[in-house]
Design a protein around this motif. Structure first.
Motif, PDB file in Angstrom:
ATOM      1  N   LEU A 106       8.756  89.461  76.317  1.00 19.45           N
ATOM      2  CA  LEU A 106       9.466  90.619  75.776  1.00 19.45           C
ATOM      3  C   LEU A 106       8.493  91.534  75.021  1.00 19.45           C
ATOM      4  O   LEU A 106       8.536  92.769  75.174  1.00 19.45           O
ATOM      5  N   LEU A 107       7.624  90.946  74.217  1.00 17.80           N
ATOM      6  CA  LEU A 107       6.618  91.747  73.507  1.00 17.80           C
ATOM      7  C   LEU A 107       5.681  92.450  74.481  1.00 17.80           C
ATOM      8  O   LEU A 107       5.310  93.621  74.276  1.00 17.80           O
ATOM      9  N   LYS A 108       5.288  91.760  75.535  1.00 15.95           N
ATOM     10  CA  LYS A 108       4.339  92.332  76.487  1.00 15.95           C
ATOM     11  C   LYS A 108       4.926  93.552  77.206  1.00 15.95           C
ATOM     12  O   LYS A 108       4.168  94.439  77.631  1.00 15.95           O
ATOM     13  N   GLN A 109       6.227  93.605  77.358  1.00 16.72           N
ATOM     14  CA  GLN A 109       6.846  94.780  77.977  1.00 16.72           C
ATOM     15  C   GLN A 109       7.170  95.865  76.946  1.00 16.72           C
ATOM     16  O   GLN A 109       7.049  97.053  77.235  1.00 16.72           O
ATOM     17  N   THR A 110       7.566  95.442  75.747  1.00 18.98           N
ATOM     18  CA  THR A 110       8.042  96.407  74.756  1.00 18.98           C
ATOM     19  C   THR A 110       6.894  97.120  74.038  1.00 18.98           C
ATOM     20  O   THR A 110       6.959  98.326  73.787  1.00 18.98           O
ATOM     21  N   TYR A 111       5.834  96.385  73.700  1.00 14.41           N
ATOM     22  CA  TYR A 111       4.731  96.966  72.928  1.00 14.41           C
ATOM     23  C   TYR A 111       4.101  98.175  73.630  1.00 14.41           C
ATOM     24  O   TYR A 111       4.002  99.258  73.019  1.00 14.41           O
ATOM     25  N   PRO A 112       3.677  98.068  74.896  1.00 16.19           N
ATOM     26  CA  PRO A 112       3.062  99.244  75.523  1.00 16.19           C
ATOM     27  C   PRO A 112       4.042 100.397  75.706  1.00 16.19           C
ATOM     28  O   PRO A 112       3.632 101.559  75.656  1.00 16.19           O
ATOM     29  N   ALA A 113       5.321 100.094  75.894  1.00 18.44           N
ATOM     30  CA  ALA A 113       6.306 101.165  76.035  1.00 18.44           C
ATOM     31  C   ALA A 113       6.437 101.952  74.734  1.00 18.44           C
ATOM     32  O   ALA A 113       6.481 103.194  74.734  1.00 18.44           O
ATOM     33  N   ILE A 114       6.483 101.230  73.610  1.00 19.48           N
ATOM     34  CA  ILE A 114       6.572 101.910  72.310  1.00 19.48           C
ATOM     35  C   ILE A 114       5.300 102.715  72.040  1.00 19.48           C
ATOM     36  O   ILE A 114       5.362 103.877  71.601  1.00 19.48           O
ATOM     37  N   LYS A 115       4.149 102.128  72.287  1.00 19.14           N
ATOM     38  CA  LYS A 115       2.888 102.802  71.987  1.00 19.14           C
ATOM     39  C   LYS A 115       2.695 104.049  72.853  1.00 19.14           C
ATOM     40  O   LYS A 115       2.112 105.037  72.398  1.00 19.14           O
ATOM     41  N   ALA A 116       3.191 104.004  74.091  1.00 15.24           N
ATOM     42  CA  ALA A 116       3.090 105.184  74.949  1.00 15.24           C
ATOM     43  C   ALA A 116       3.963 106.309  74.418  1.00 15.24           C
ATOM     44  O   ALA A 116       3.606 107.489  74.517  1.00 15.24           O
ATOM     45  N   ALA A 117       5.115 105.953  73.842  1.00 13.59           N
ATOM     46  CA  ALA A 117       6.043 106.969  73.330  1.00 13.59           C
ATOM     47  C   ALA A 117       5.663 107.442  71.938  1.00 13.59           C
ATOM     48  O   ALA A 117       5.871 108.611  71.596  1.00 13.59           O
ATOM     49  N   ALA A 118       5.115 106.528  71.110  1.00 11.78           N
ATOM     50  CA  ALA A 118       4.795 106.859  69.715  1.00 11.78           C
ATOM     51  C   ALA A 118       3.588 106.033  69.284  1.00 11.78           C
ATOM     52  O   ALA A 118       3.733 104.939  68.735  1.00 11.78           O
ATOM     53  N   PRO A 119       2.380 106.527  69.549  1.00 14.51           N
ATOM     54  CA  PRO A 119       1.172 105.750  69.225  1.00 14.51           C
ATOM     55  C   PRO A 119       1.075 105.362  67.753  1.00 14.51           C
ATOM     56  O   PRO A 119       0.424 104.361  67.419  1.00 14.51           O
TER      57      PRO A 119
END
Length: 380
Positions: free
Chosen positions: A191-204
């Motif tokens: 879950l972290l592996k999918q959520t972390y890059p998605a959040i960082k792409a939207a809001a670094p």
């Protein structure tokens, strides 16, 4: 003439039906316009200890007057931080294709007006994203991408407004919080592996927080609760560490003062030191820690409670001791208030009664935050 009247009556009925259909269509297809938010003048928090925080329970209430009063009292107590749950099920209740930000906007706007740092906890699964007859904590891998999409949209909307701290799930080492399934650190890592890059792409600029584990040894062989230290070590083995920026801890004091010695089989405040040591050994020395729940309960008839006088002294000592940990972001204790009474021990976590009347713990923390003075038997 009779025919003309009949045609006119028929036309009026037709127009009435058409109008009703049009109004119904507008109600269905047009987005609901949010009511304007009645914000007070912006202010800052005056406090001698910027680590002081409390966990609030506001999302989903919808009563702006209650939300405004509660967050004003948080400010006036001298707390700079709140944790607030923003349920996925409230923001995407019907499908993955739309968002309802009304409730979150209300809470975040008033928190900002009071000068508070908001730590956003994201969990609670909508019915469309889980199998029938499962709990709202049940999230399977088939919907990890949907959760990541929601978390990214949340971060994109609110990180520019100052909501940078985002917690991914709550107590995933606990069967109840993992959807009545045995805790699964491998699944939480995914879950972290999918959520972390998605959040960082939207809001670094967002700070992605993992953990917030139920503290203590395993229960029922790990099927009810997996030992929090074991769960953390399993996350390291699964490769989770590159996929969070900060680690959350639930640092309840139990029935011991906050300076009581820590131990692997003891649940007390200084257990956070063992967590810090383990993080460092596992290669997470760059991860700061944030306490997102903790504190003491003073119910007169609950076996896990302490005396009201001890709760006051030990709560203030907890906030004060937190200042000695350079790796600690904030100490956010459970819980400020609720809009209802359970008439049982959960009410005795509160700092404020549902009607807004401050409890003794509120007034004591307020005095400490204003002056920096400690009770006579609490040492710096």
């Amino acid at each position: 003439m009779l025919m003309i009247r009949s045609l006119a009556a028929g036309l009026r009925i037709y127009l009435l039906i058409a109008t009703l259909i049009l109004l119904s269509g507008l109600q269905f297809f047009l987005p609901r316009l949010p009511r304007p938010i009645n914000l007070p003048p912006s202010r800052t928090v005056a406090t001698t200890n910027p680590l002081i925080g409390v966990h609030t329970r506001l999302t989903g209430i919808g009563d702006e007057a209650y939300i405004r009063r509660t967050l004003a009292q948080v400010n006036e107590m001298g707390a700079s931080w709140i944790v607030e749950l923003f349920p996925w099920a409230y923001i995407q209740p019907r499908s993955r294709y739309g968002f309802d930000w009304t409730g979150a906007d209300l809470v975040i706007a008033h928190a900002r007006a009071q000068g508070l740092n908001v730590v956003a906890r994201l969990d609670i699964v909508p019915a469309w994203a889980r199998p029938p007859n499962t709990t709202d904590r049940y999230l399977d891998r088939a919907h990890f991408a949907d959760f990541a999409h929601f978390a990214a949209a949340f971060a994109e909307r609110y990180a520019p407004q100052g909501v940078r701290h985002i917690i991914i799930w709550n107590e995933p080492n606990l069967r109840f919080e993992w959807g009545e399934r045995p805790p699964d650190p491998g699944a939480y890592t995914d879950l972290l592996k999918q959520t972390y890059p998605a959040i960082k792409a939207a809001a670094p600029e967002a700070i992605v927080i993992a953990g917030a584990l139920s503290p203590g040894p395993s229960l029922e062989g790990g099927n009810l609760r997996m030992d929090d230290m074991q769960f953390l070590a399993s996350l390291a083995d699964a490769g989770a560490f590159p996929f969070f920026d900060m680690w959350a801890v639930h640092a309840y004091g139990g029935q011991e003062p906050p300076d009581a010695e820590p131990g692997v089989d003891r649940v007390n405040f200084r257990r956070i030191e063992l967590v810090r040591e383990l993080l460092d050994r596992l290669g997470g020395s760059d991860k700061r820690i944030i306490i997102t729940e903790g504190g003491y309960n003073d119910h007169p008839r609950w076996s896990g409670a302490v005396r009201p006088a001890d709760r006051i002294r030990w709560t203030i000592a907890t906030y004060e001791q937190s200042r000695h940990y350079p790796w600690l972001e904030a100490t956010i204790l459970w819980q400020f208030s609720t809009p209802f009474l359970t008439r049982s021990y959960p009410d005795a976590w509160n700092f404020v009664h549902p009607d807004g009347t401050p409890r003794a713990i509120y007034l004591a923390v307020q005095e400490y935050a204003r002056t920096g003075r400690l009770p006579d038997d609490v040492e710096k």
